[in-house]
Design an enzyme around this catalytic site. Sequence first.
Site, PDB file in Angstrom:
ATOM      1  N   ASP A  15      79.504  38.578  34.591  1.00 45.19           N
ATOM      2  CA  ASP A  15      79.158  37.909  35.847  1.00 45.19           C
ATOM      3  C   ASP A  15      77.637  37.798  36.010  1.00 45.19           C
ATOM      4  O   ASP A  15      76.898  38.660  35.532  1.00 45.19           O
ATOM      5  CB  ASP A  15      79.762  38.723  37.003  1.00 45.19           C
ATOM      6  CG  ASP A  15      79.903  37.885  38.259  1.00 45.19           C
ATOM      7  OD1 ASP A  15      79.594  36.682  38.232  1.00 45.19           O
ATOM      8  OD2 ASP A  15      80.333  38.447  39.284  1.00 45.19           O
ATOM      9  N   TRP A  20      71.248  34.398  37.459  1.00 41.90           N
ATOM     10  CA  TRP A  20      70.157  34.530  36.477  1.00 41.90           C
ATOM     11  C   TRP A  20      69.407  33.205  36.372  1.00 41.90           C
ATOM     12  O   TRP A  20      68.170  33.175  36.400  1.00 41.90           O
ATOM     13  CB  TRP A  20      70.758  34.924  35.128  1.00 41.90           C
ATOM     14  CG  TRP A  20      69.762  35.154  34.027  1.00 41.90           C
ATOM     15  CD1 TRP A  20      69.163  36.327  33.698  1.00 41.90           C
ATOM     16  CD2 TRP A  20      69.262  34.159  33.116  1.00 41.90           C
ATOM     17  NE1 TRP A  20      68.314  36.139  32.620  1.00 41.90           N
ATOM     18  CE2 TRP A  20      68.355  34.817  32.246  1.00 41.90           C
ATOM     19  CE3 TRP A  20      69.487  32.794  32.931  1.00 41.90           C
ATOM     20  CZ2 TRP A  20      67.680  34.159  31.216  1.00 41.90           C
ATOM     21  CZ3 TRP A  20      68.812  32.135  31.917  1.00 41.90           C
ATOM     22  CH2 TRP A  20      67.920  32.818  31.075  1.00 41.90           C
ATOM     23  N   SER A  60      88.390  31.897  33.531  1.00 45.25           N
ATOM     24  CA  SER A  60      89.618  32.365  34.175  1.00 45.25           C
ATOM     25  C   SER A  60      90.479  31.189  34.629  1.00 45.25           C
ATOM     26  O   SER A  60      90.007  30.049  34.710  1.00 45.25           O
ATOM     27  CB  SER A  60      89.269  33.239  35.384  1.00 45.25           C
ATOM     28  OG  SER A  60      88.859  32.424  36.460  1.00 45.25           O
ATOM     29  N   ASN A  63      88.729  29.510  37.347  1.00 47.77           N
ATOM     30  CA  ASN A  63      87.444  28.830  37.123  1.00 47.77           C
ATOM     31  C   ASN A  63      87.551  27.301  37.099  1.00 47.77           C
ATOM     32  O   ASN A  63      86.533  26.606  37.182  1.00 47.77           O
ATOM     33  CB  ASN A  63      86.765  29.320  35.827  1.00 47.77           C
ATOM     34  CG  ASN A  63      86.159  30.703  35.945  1.00 47.77           C
ATOM     35  OD1 ASN A  63      86.074  31.449  34.979  1.00 47.77           O
ATOM     36  ND2 ASN A  63      85.720  31.076  37.146  1.00 47.77           N
ATOM     37  N   ARG A 190      84.821  44.033  41.656  1.00 48.45           N
ATOM     38  CA  ARG A 190      86.178  43.493  41.776  1.00 48.45           C
ATOM     39  C   ARG A 190      86.743  43.339  40.371  1.00 48.45           C
ATOM     40  O   ARG A 190      85.989  43.230  39.412  1.00 48.45           O
ATOM     41  CB  ARG A 190      86.181  42.067  42.352  1.00 48.45           C
ATOM     42  CG  ARG A 190      85.512  41.792  43.598  1.00 48.45           C
ATOM     43  CD  ARG A 190      85.809  40.332  44.009  1.00 48.45           C
ATOM     44  NE  ARG A 190      84.834  39.425  43.446  1.00 48.45           N
ATOM     45  CZ  ARG A 190      83.652  39.186  43.974  1.00 48.45           C
ATOM     46  NH1 ARG A 190      83.286  39.812  45.086  1.00 48.45           N
ATOM     47  NH2 ARG A 190      82.814  38.341  43.396  1.00 48.45           N
ATOM     48  N   SER A 192      89.037  40.748  39.735  1.00 42.04           N
ATOM     49  CA  SER A 192      89.152  39.299  39.568  1.00 42.04           C
ATOM     50  C   SER A 192      90.238  38.861  38.575  1.00 42.04           C
ATOM     51  O   SER A 192      89.998  38.003  37.722  1.00 42.04           O
ATOM     52  CB  SER A 192      87.800  38.691  39.148  1.00 42.04           C
ATOM     53  OG  SER A 192      86.851  38.928  40.141  1.00 42.04           O
TER      54      SER A 192
HETATM   55  C1  FPP Z   1      80.356  34.198  35.514  1.00 41.16           C
HETATM   56  O1  FPP Z   1      79.064  33.977  36.002  1.00 41.16           O
HETATM   57  C2  FPP Z   1      80.493  33.585  34.201  1.00 41.16           C
HETATM   58  C3  FPP Z   1      81.465  32.717  33.835  1.00 41.16           C
HETATM   59  C4  FPP Z   1      82.528  32.271  34.752  1.00 41.16           C
HETATM   60  C5  FPP Z   1      81.489  32.104  32.496  1.00 41.16           C
HETATM   61  C6  FPP Z   1      81.217  33.047  31.359  1.00 41.16           C
HETATM   62  C7  FPP Z   1      80.677  32.248  30.263  1.00 41.16           C
HETATM   63  C8  FPP Z   1      79.747  32.667  29.362  1.00 41.16           C
HETATM   64  C9  FPP Z   1      79.204  34.027  29.297  1.00 41.16           C
HETATM   65  C10 FPP Z   1      79.168  31.721  28.386  1.00 41.16           C
HETATM   66  C11 FPP Z   1      80.196  30.896  27.690  1.00 41.16           C
HETATM   67  C12 FPP Z   1      80.035  31.022  26.294  1.00 41.16           C
HETATM   68  C13 FPP Z   1      80.970  31.415  25.444  1.00 41.16           C
HETATM   69  C14 FPP Z   1      80.613  31.601  24.046  1.00 41.16           C
HETATM   70  C15 FPP Z   1      82.360  31.684  25.861  1.00 41.16           C
HETATM   71  P1  FPP Z   1      78.868  33.050  37.270  1.00 41.16           P
HETATM   72  O2  FPP Z   1      78.681  31.661  36.809  1.00 41.16           O
HETATM   73  O3  FPP Z   1      80.015  33.247  38.219  1.00 41.16           O
HETATM   74  O4  FPP Z   1      77.549  33.642  37.879  1.00 41.16           O
HETATM   75  P2  FPP Z   1      77.135  33.697  39.425  1.00 41.16           P
HETATM   76  O5  FPP Z   1      78.171  34.528  40.125  1.00 41.16           O
HETATM   77  O6  FPP Z   1      75.799  34.351  39.398  1.00 41.16           O
HETATM   78  O7  FPP Z   1      77.086  32.278  39.900  1.00 41.16           O
END
Ligand code: FPP
Length: 237
Positions: A15, A20, A60, A63, A190, A192
């Site tokens: 997360d 970031w 997920s 998502n 959480r 999730s």
């Molecule tokens: C959660 O951060 C991240 C995700 C839902 C996606 C995870 C994906 C990657 C780590 C990169 C994908 C690459 C590969 C190789 C699978 P968020 O977007 O919810 O962050 P935030 O809560 O700060 O907005």
Amino acid sequence: MKFKVIPSHIAVIMDGNGRWAEKQGKKRTEGHRAGATAIDRLLDVALEYKIPAISLYAFSTENWKRPITEVNAIFNLLIEFIDTRLDDIQKKGIRIQHSGNRSKLSKKVLEKIDGAAKATQKNKKIVANFCLNYGGQEEILSGFHRIQAARKESRVPLDKPISPKEFEKYLYTHPLPPVDLLIRTAGEQRVSNFLLWQIAYAEFFFTNTLWPDFGRESLEEALVFFESRKRKFGGLA
Ligand code: FPP
């Protein structure tokens, strides 16, 4: 560092990619790209500490509610990840697995993840389990439907009780062991809908570190925490 116990299976809720990116004045997609680099670091440290299985919550079942541009960007990053890392993954002895519902994934994504799983199927060092279109509740329901279909096929009475051991064969994560340690980054506490069955006795490690900043030190911090836990699995000692 040296550890007396190493978890058999670590599950990671990656997360904080968006936060970031925002902090750096970049697009959210750049946060996900930096998140993919954090996966490289994690797998290298996992190899070093011989952590047998790592499950990564990459996308997920919920998502899909995100803007289509972000959804596409995440899947394109996954495709790029496989295209650019497969040789290295192969050399390092990492086996790729996919956990999740296949129905909404594009043909291209399925081709890539299935191809990577097939190419690495004999690798024995560690397993990198990419959870894509994954939801814990959906996994349990689909496992139940599949076990009943298998029983119907082999004429086993449908009301015969199902043992947990038998049921686990129908989870997407099969044959991975139960999760010993769940890590969630970016300060949220959480679950999730991640690996609901498999985390029954997992230890939970929450860190404020945003996923793209997660590296060796963060994983070592989680391993120090894990080593300090007295695990009783419902017993007394
Ligand atoms: C959660 O951060 C991240 C995700 C839902 C996606 C995870 C994906 C990657 C780590 C990169 C994908 C690459 C590969 C190789 C699978 P968020 O977007 O919810 O962050 P935030 O809560 O700060 O907005």
